[in-house]
Write a protein that holds these residues in place. Structure first.
Motif, PDB file in Angstrom:
ATOM      1  N   ARG A  39       0.435  -0.856  -0.052  1.00 20.46           N
ATOM      2  CA  ARG A  39       0.181   0.313  -0.106  1.00 20.46           C
ATOM      3  C   ARG A  39       0.364   0.942   0.107  1.00 20.46           C
ATOM      4  NH1 ARG A  39      -2.711   0.464   5.228  1.00 20.46           N
ATOM      5  NH2 ARG A  39      -1.752   2.521   6.297  1.00 20.46           N
ATOM      6  N   THR A  40       2.374   1.086   0.619  1.00 18.21           N
ATOM      7  CA  THR A  40       3.019   2.330   0.629  1.00 18.21           C
ATOM      8  C   THR A  40       3.268   2.735  -0.810  1.00 18.21           C
ATOM      9  OG1 THR A  40       4.959   0.893   0.407  1.00 18.21           O
ATOM     10  CG2 THR A  40       4.056   1.285   2.549  1.00 18.21           C
ATOM     11  N   ARG A  41       3.108   1.876  -2.098  1.00 15.52           N
ATOM     12  CA  ARG A  41       3.469   2.153  -3.919  1.00 15.52           C
ATOM     13  C   ARG A  41       2.373   2.940  -3.774  1.00 15.52           C
ATOM     14  NH1 ARG A  41       5.220  -1.636  -8.701  1.00 15.52           N
ATOM     15  NH2 ARG A  41       4.678   0.281 -10.175  1.00 15.52           N
ATOM     16  N   GLN A  42       2.289   3.689  -4.358  1.00 11.49           N
ATOM     17  CA  GLN A  42       1.196   4.829  -5.542  1.00 11.49           C
ATOM     18  C   GLN A  42       0.652   3.440  -6.728  1.00 11.49           C
ATOM     19  OE1 GLN A  42       0.644   8.306  -5.622  1.00 11.49           O
ATOM     20  NE2 GLN A  42      -1.104   8.186  -7.567  1.00 11.49           N
ATOM     21  N   TRP A  43      -0.232   3.190  -7.239  1.00  5.16           N
ATOM     22  CA  TRP A  43      -0.739   2.165  -8.091  1.00  5.16           C
ATOM     23  C   TRP A  43      -1.625   3.234  -8.909  1.00  5.16           C
ATOM     24  CZ3 TRP A  43       0.915  -1.868  -7.871  1.00  5.16           C
ATOM     25  CH2 TRP A  43       1.220  -2.409  -7.305  1.00  5.16           C
ATOM     26  N   ASP A  44      -1.122   3.062 -10.454  1.00  2.00           N
ATOM     27  CA  ASP A  44      -1.932   4.477 -11.681  1.00  2.00           C
ATOM     28  C   ASP A  44      -3.075   3.136 -11.509  1.00  2.00           C
ATOM     29  OD1 ASP A  44      -0.464   6.117 -11.394  1.00  2.00           O
ATOM     30  OD2 ASP A  44       1.082   4.997 -12.944  1.00  2.00           O
ATOM     31  N   SER A  45      -3.050   2.369 -12.070  1.00  2.00           N
ATOM     32  CA  SER A  45      -4.479   1.566 -11.500  1.00  2.00           C
ATOM     33  C   SER A  45      -4.134  -0.162 -11.083  1.00  2.00           C
ATOM     34  CB  SER A  45      -5.133   1.186 -13.050  1.00  2.00           C
ATOM     35  OG  SER A  45      -3.937   0.473 -14.132  1.00  2.00           O
ATOM     36  N   VAL A  46      -5.570  -0.827 -10.986  1.00  2.00           N
ATOM     37  CA  VAL A  46      -5.302  -2.398 -11.076  1.00  2.00           C
ATOM     38  C   VAL A  46      -6.024  -3.440 -11.199  1.00  2.00           C
ATOM     39  CG1 VAL A  46      -5.745  -3.565  -8.499  1.00  2.00           C
ATOM     40  CG2 VAL A  46      -4.308  -1.303  -8.071  1.00  2.00           C
ATOM     41  N   VAL A  47      -5.291  -4.145 -12.407  1.00  2.00           N
ATOM     42  CA  VAL A  47      -6.334  -5.343 -12.657  1.00  2.00           C
ATOM     43  C   VAL A  47      -6.584  -6.317 -12.157  1.00  2.00           C
ATOM     44  CG1 VAL A  47      -6.473  -6.936 -14.869  1.00  2.00           C
ATOM     45  CG2 VAL A  47      -5.612  -4.093 -14.881  1.00  2.00           C
ATOM     46  N   LEU A  48      -7.503  -6.779 -11.374  1.00  2.00           N
ATOM     47  CA  LEU A  48      -7.950  -8.110 -10.883  1.00  2.00           C
ATOM     48  C   LEU A  48      -8.708  -9.507 -11.274  1.00  2.00           C
ATOM     49  CD1 LEU A  48      -9.931  -5.727  -7.769  1.00  2.00           C
ATOM     50  CD2 LEU A  48      -7.776  -6.820  -8.067  1.00  2.00           C
ATOM     51  N   ASP A  49      -7.302 -10.289 -11.329  1.00  2.00           N
ATOM     52  CA  ASP A  49      -8.524 -11.013 -11.851  1.00  2.00           C
ATOM     53  C   ASP A  49      -9.644 -12.189 -10.922  1.00  2.00           C
ATOM     54  OD1 ASP A  49      -8.497 -13.647 -13.800  1.00  2.00           O
ATOM     55  OD2 ASP A  49      -6.798 -14.936 -12.953  1.00  2.00           O
ATOM     56  N   GLU A  50      -9.767 -13.348 -10.988  1.00  2.00           N
ATOM     57  CA  GLU A  50     -10.928 -13.428 -10.547  1.00  2.00           C
ATOM     58  C   GLU A  50     -11.369 -12.498  -9.718  1.00  2.00           C
ATOM     59  OE1 GLU A  50      -9.123 -17.495  -9.006  1.00  2.00           O
ATOM     60  OE2 GLU A  50      -8.217 -17.387 -10.885  1.00  2.00           O
ATOM     61  N   ALA A  51     -12.363 -12.004  -9.698  1.00  2.00           N
ATOM     62  CA  ALA A  51     -12.725 -10.174  -9.318  1.00  2.00           C
ATOM     63  C   ALA A  51     -13.804 -11.267  -7.544  1.00  2.00           C
ATOM     64  CB  ALA A  51     -13.224  -9.508 -10.148  1.00  2.00           C
ATOM     65  N   GLN A  52     -14.130 -12.385  -7.526  1.00  2.00           N
ATOM     66  CA  GLN A  52     -15.050 -12.940  -6.502  1.00  2.00           C
ATOM     67  C   GLN A  52     -13.820 -12.585  -5.407  1.00  2.00           C
ATOM     68  OE1 GLN A  52     -13.855 -14.228  -9.222  1.00  2.00           O
ATOM     69  NE2 GLN A  52     -13.506 -17.113  -8.006  1.00  2.00           N
ATOM     70  N   PHE A  53     -13.107 -12.415  -5.583  1.00  2.00           N
ATOM     71  CA  PHE A  53     -12.211 -12.464  -3.513  1.00  2.00           C
ATOM     72  C   PHE A  53     -12.687 -10.559  -3.184  1.00  2.00           C
ATOM     73  CE2 PHE A  53      -9.544 -15.197  -6.086  1.00  2.00           C
ATOM     74  CZ  PHE A  53      -9.514 -16.381  -4.855  1.00  2.00           C
ATOM     75  N   VAL A  54     -13.181 -10.128  -4.888  1.00  2.00           N
ATOM     76  CA  VAL A  54     -13.607  -8.374  -3.868  1.00  2.00           C
ATOM     77  C   VAL A  54     -14.746  -8.389  -3.977  1.00  2.00           C
ATOM     78  CG1 VAL A  54     -10.997  -7.487  -3.699  1.00  2.00           C
ATOM     79  CG2 VAL A  54     -12.479  -7.808  -5.287  1.00  2.00           C
ATOM     80  N   LYS A  55     -15.199  -9.275  -4.354  1.00  2.00           N
ATOM     81  CA  LYS A  55     -16.986  -9.124  -4.115  1.00  2.00           C
ATOM     82  C   LYS A  55     -17.744  -8.269  -3.676  1.00  2.00           C
ATOM     83  CE  LYS A  55     -20.217 -11.133  -7.419  1.00  2.00           C
ATOM     84  NZ  LYS A  55     -20.648 -12.626  -7.790  1.00  2.00           N
ATOM     85  N   ASN A  56     -17.229  -9.153  -1.949  1.00  2.00           N
ATOM     86  CA  ASN A  56     -18.444  -8.151  -0.659  1.00  2.00           C
ATOM     87  C   ASN A  56     -17.317  -6.888  -0.354  1.00  2.00           C
ATOM     88  OD1 ASN A  56     -19.091  -7.899   1.750  1.00  2.00           O
ATOM     89  ND2 ASN A  56     -18.950 -10.356   2.030  1.00  2.00           N
ATOM     90  N   HIS A  57     -18.314  -6.316  -0.254  1.00  2.00           N
ATOM     91  CA  HIS A  57     -17.451  -5.489   0.097  1.00  2.00           C
ATOM     92  C   HIS A  57     -17.161  -4.325   1.575  1.00  2.00           C
ATOM     93  CE1 HIS A  57     -21.886  -4.318   1.467  1.00  2.00           C
ATOM     94  NE2 HIS A  57     -21.428  -2.792   1.961  1.00  2.00           N
TER      95      HIS A  57
END
Length: 70
Positions: A39-57
């Motif tokens: 999280r200390t890194r500046q990310w311009d974008s994040v591409v998620l494969d198998e997004a079911q891991f982050v589906k639940n907010h």
């Protein structure tokens, strides 16, 4: 474009290499395990494969991804 891979083993050595990369490939498990460093890194974008891991907010994975992309 420079690519980096954040994988298991001695990941401390990978952090320096991935800091210089334009794109980094890793797993959800390692991202969560190394979240404080990721999280200390500046990310311009994040591409998620198998997004079911982050589906639940309400999940930890969702909250961590959101913290890195805000």
């Amino acid at each position: 474009m420079a690519a980096g891979c954040h994988y298991s083993g001695d990941r401390s050595a990978h952090h320096a290499a991935t800091d210089e990369a334009d794109a980094v490939v890793t797993s959800y498990a390692l991202f969560r395990r190394d979240f404080e460093q990721m999280r200390t890194r500046q990310w311009d974008s994040v591409v998620l494969d198998e997004a079911q891991f982050v589906k639940n907010h309400q999940s930890l994975a969702y909250q961590q991804i959101r913290q890195t992309t805000l």
